[in-house]
Design an enzyme around this catalytic site. Structure first.
Site, PDB file in Angstrom:
ATOM      1  N   GLN A   5      32.316  46.529  40.902  1.00  0.00           N
ATOM      2  CA  GLN A   5      33.145  46.005  41.979  1.00  0.00           C
ATOM      3  C   GLN A   5      34.036  47.087  42.585  1.00  0.00           C
ATOM      4  O   GLN A   5      34.360  47.047  43.771  1.00  0.00           O
ATOM      5  CB  GLN A   5      33.996  44.854  41.440  1.00  0.00           C
ATOM      6  N   ARG A  18      42.860  45.659  41.273  1.00  0.00           N
ATOM      7  CA  ARG A  18      42.325  45.213  42.553  1.00  0.00           C
ATOM      8  C   ARG A  18      41.413  46.294  43.128  1.00  0.00           C
ATOM      9  O   ARG A  18      41.594  47.485  42.869  1.00  0.00           O
ATOM     10  CB  ARG A  18      43.455  44.934  43.562  1.00  0.00           C
ATOM     11  N   VAL A  19      40.470  45.868  43.932  1.00  0.00           N
ATOM     12  CA  VAL A  19      39.583  46.803  44.619  1.00  0.00           C
ATOM     13  C   VAL A  19      40.310  47.392  45.825  1.00  0.00           C
ATOM     14  O   VAL A  19      41.092  46.701  46.492  1.00  0.00           O
ATOM     15  CB  VAL A  19      38.294  46.086  45.072  1.00  0.00           C
ATOM     16  N   TRP A  21      40.199  48.160  49.405  1.00  0.00           N
ATOM     17  CA  TRP A  21      39.363  47.570  50.447  1.00  0.00           C
ATOM     18  C   TRP A  21      39.102  48.546  51.602  1.00  0.00           C
ATOM     19  O   TRP A  21      39.405  48.268  52.763  1.00  0.00           O
ATOM     20  CB  TRP A  21      40.007  46.293  50.971  1.00  0.00           C
ATOM     21  N   ASP A 126      32.686  38.784  49.199  1.00  0.00           N
ATOM     22  CA  ASP A 126      33.799  37.941  48.781  1.00  0.00           C
ATOM     23  C   ASP A 126      34.530  37.327  49.982  1.00  0.00           C
ATOM     24  O   ASP A 126      34.372  37.756  51.122  1.00  0.00           O
ATOM     25  CB  ASP A 126      34.768  38.781  47.952  1.00  0.00           C
ATOM     26  N   GLU A 129      36.989  32.582  53.549  1.00  0.00           N
ATOM     27  CA  GLU A 129      37.638  31.282  53.759  1.00  0.00           C
ATOM     28  C   GLU A 129      39.100  31.399  54.166  1.00  0.00           C
ATOM     29  O   GLU A 129      39.769  30.389  54.387  1.00  0.00           O
ATOM     30  CB  GLU A 129      37.542  30.434  52.481  1.00  0.00           C
ATOM     31  N   ASP A 193      36.921  32.056  41.410  1.00  0.00           N
ATOM     32  CA  ASP A 193      37.718  32.652  40.335  1.00  0.00           C
ATOM     33  C   ASP A 193      38.215  31.608  39.342  1.00  0.00           C
ATOM     34  O   ASP A 193      39.277  31.002  39.541  1.00  0.00           O
ATOM     35  CB  ASP A 193      38.915  33.397  40.929  1.00  0.00           C
ATOM     36  N   HIS A 257      31.939  39.564  34.559  1.00  0.00           N
ATOM     37  CA  HIS A 257      33.101  40.045  35.314  1.00  0.00           C
ATOM     38  C   HIS A 257      34.157  40.475  34.310  1.00  0.00           C
ATOM     39  O   HIS A 257      34.445  39.750  33.357  1.00  0.00           O
ATOM     40  CB  HIS A 257      33.656  38.954  36.230  1.00  0.00           C
TER      41      HIS A 257
END
Length: 386
Positions: A5, A18-19, A21, A126, A129, A193, A257
Site C-alpha cells: 500500500q 498513512r500512505v 497520497w 480506495d 464516497e 475498514d 492488511h
C-alpha cells in the site's frame, strides 16, 4: 502476489501509518522496484505486485501542484474558484475533478504512467464516497447530486486506464464505494475498514455482514482485509487474525492488511505459527483455484455474486461450499444450520442432512461443508490432507 500500500511513501500521524497520497513510486522505500517486479514474476511463479491509489492528492505533493496549475481540482462554492482542500487527519488533500474531461484524462494518464508502466498488476482504488456536498465541479452539477455518482466516475477512471493500456485481462483493481451499476466498471470489492477484533459493531462479523449485503446487490466478488484495518487503543490478536485468514481461504480473494498501527498488530509473519498457518491456508486457497474460477464464471454469467447468504452469518461460496465462520473469541464449537440436501464436513468427511448440528472448530479447521452430489467433490476431498 505482493500488495504494498505504501509503494508511494508513507506519513506517520496520531492515527497511525498513512500512505503519502502523491501517486509516484517512492524510490527510497522501494529501490529498483520496476526491476524487482520483473524478478519476482520469474522467481515466484508469476508473482504480481499490487499497489494503492485513491481520487485525492496530497496538498504537499508534486501532483497537487500540477493539477492545481491546470485547474483540475474540485473547487469551493465560496470563496469562488478556491481549491477545496480537506483535512484528512494532520495532512491536507484535494479532489481531482472527475467531471472535467481533461482532468479525467489526466488522472487516467497518472494511473497509466505511474502504476501500469511500472509493472504494477493491480491496486486498491480506495475511497470515492467522500465528495462533500458544498463543492463546485466542472460539470456545474450541485455537489449533493453528483455525490452518489462519484464512485462511478472513480471506477470508470480506473477501468478506462487499464482498458486503454490494453491490459484488461492482466490487471485488477478493487473498491469499497459504489452506486447503481458500478459493477459495469468494477466487479471486485472489499468491505472497507473493520476494527481489528471480534466486536460485533465494527469487527470481523461486520465484515461478513457487509459482504453478504453487497452480494444481495449482485456485486460479483467481495472480500475483506484479513485481520481488519482500524485500531487505535487495541491491537490485533493472533486468534482474530487466524480466524479471518480461515474465512479468506474459502473465497475468491485472499489478502492481508497490516492495519493502521502495524506494530500493535499480530501479522502473518509475526511468529512461526502464523507463518505456517498462513502457508497452509494459502495452499488450500490455491488448491481451490479451479472451483473459484468456475464460481466466478457462473456468477458473472448469471449476473450474481460469488457468495450468497444462508443465514445471518453463514453463506455459500458458489453452489457447492457452505461456510460457517467463527466470529467470536475462544470458540471451540459452532452451531451450523445445514441446508437441504446432504453436506459433507470438510475435515471429518462426515455427511449431514438438513438440521442444526454442533461442529468442532479448532483453529485451522473452519466449519466448511461441501455438497455431496456436486461435481467438485474430488477436489474438496483432498483438502483434509493439507
Amino acid at each position: 502476489g505482493v500488495w504494498a500500500q505504501d509503494w508511494c511513501g508513507k506519513r506517520i500521524t496520531s492515527f497511525g501509518k498513512r500512505v503519502f497520497w502523491n501517486w509516484q513510486w517512492n524510490e527510497n522505500w522501494y529501490p529498483n522496484l520496476k526491476e524487482k517486479i520483473v524478478e519476482w514474476q520469474h522467481l515466484y511463479r508469476g508473482c504480481r505486485f499490487l499497489a494503492y491509489i485513491n481520487p485525492y492528492i496530497a496538498a504537499d505533493g508534486s501532483l497537487f501542484q500540477e493539477a492545481n496549475e491546470k485547474k483540475f481540482l474540485v473547487r469551493h462554492l465560496q470563496p469562488a474558484d478556491a481549491v477545496y482542500v480537506i483535512d484528512f487527519g494532520e495532512f491536507n488533500g484535494a479532489i481531482v475533478d472527475l467531471t472535467n474531461p481533461e482532468a479525467f484524462k489526466w488522472y487516467k494518464n497518472v494511473i497509466r504512467r505511474n502504476l501500469l508502466d511500472l509493472g504494477i498488476s493491480g491496486w486498491m482504488a480506495d475511497f470515492g464516497e467522500y465528495l462533500p456536498c458544498d463543492v463546485h465541479v466542472y460539470a456545474n452539477i450541485p455537489g449533493a447530486l453528483v455525490h452518489n455518482l462519484w464512485p462511478i466516475l472513480w471506477a470508470r477512471c480506473n477501468y478506462e486506464a487499464i482498458r486503454d493500456a490494453g491490459k484488461s485481462n492482466e490487471v485488477v483493481f478493487f473498491m469499497r464505494s459504489g452506486y447503481l451499476n458500478v459493477q459495469r466498471y468494477c466487479p471486485l470489492f472489499w468491505t472497507g475498514d473493520q476494527v481489528v477484533n471480534f466486536s460485533h459493531d465494527a469487527g470481523l462479523s461486520v465484515g461478513i455482514r457487509s459482504s453478504l449485503s453487497l452480494s444481495l446487490s449482485h456485486v460479483l466478488a467481495v472480500h475483506m482485509d484479513i485481520g481488519g484495518y482500524f485500531g487505535r487503543t487495541i491491537g490485533r490478536t493472533r486468534e482474530v487474525l487466524l480466524r479471518w485468514c480461515e474465512i479468506a481461504a474459502f473465497n475468491v480473494i485472499m489478502r492481508t492488511h497490516e492495519g493502521n498501527r502495524p506494530l500493535s498488530n499480530t501479522q502473518f509473519d509475526s511468529d512461526q505459527f502464523c507463518i505456517k498457518f498462513f502457508a497452509r491456508m494459502s495452499r488450500i486457497h490455491a488448491h481451490l483455484k479451479p472451483y473459484s474460477l468456475h464460481v466466478i464464471q457462473e456468477a458473472s454469467r448469471q449476473g450474481k455474486s460469488c457468495i450468497t447468504p444462508h443465514t445471518e452469518l453463514q453463506y455459500f461460496f458458489g453452489k457447492d461450499l457452505l461456510i460457517a465462520p467463527v466470529v467470536d473469541a475462544e470458540v471451540n464449537t459452532l452451531t451450523v444450520t445445514i441446508p437441504d440436501g446432504q453436506w459433507v464436513h470438510l475435515w471429518t468427511r462426515k455427511a449431514y442432512d438438513k438440521h442444526q448440528c454442533e461442529i468442532e472448530v479448532p483453529l485451522g479447521q473452519p466449519a466448511v461443508f461441501y455438497r455431496s452430489t456436486g461435481e467438485w467433490t474430488s477436489l474438496f476431498e483432498q483438502i483434509h490432507l493439507f
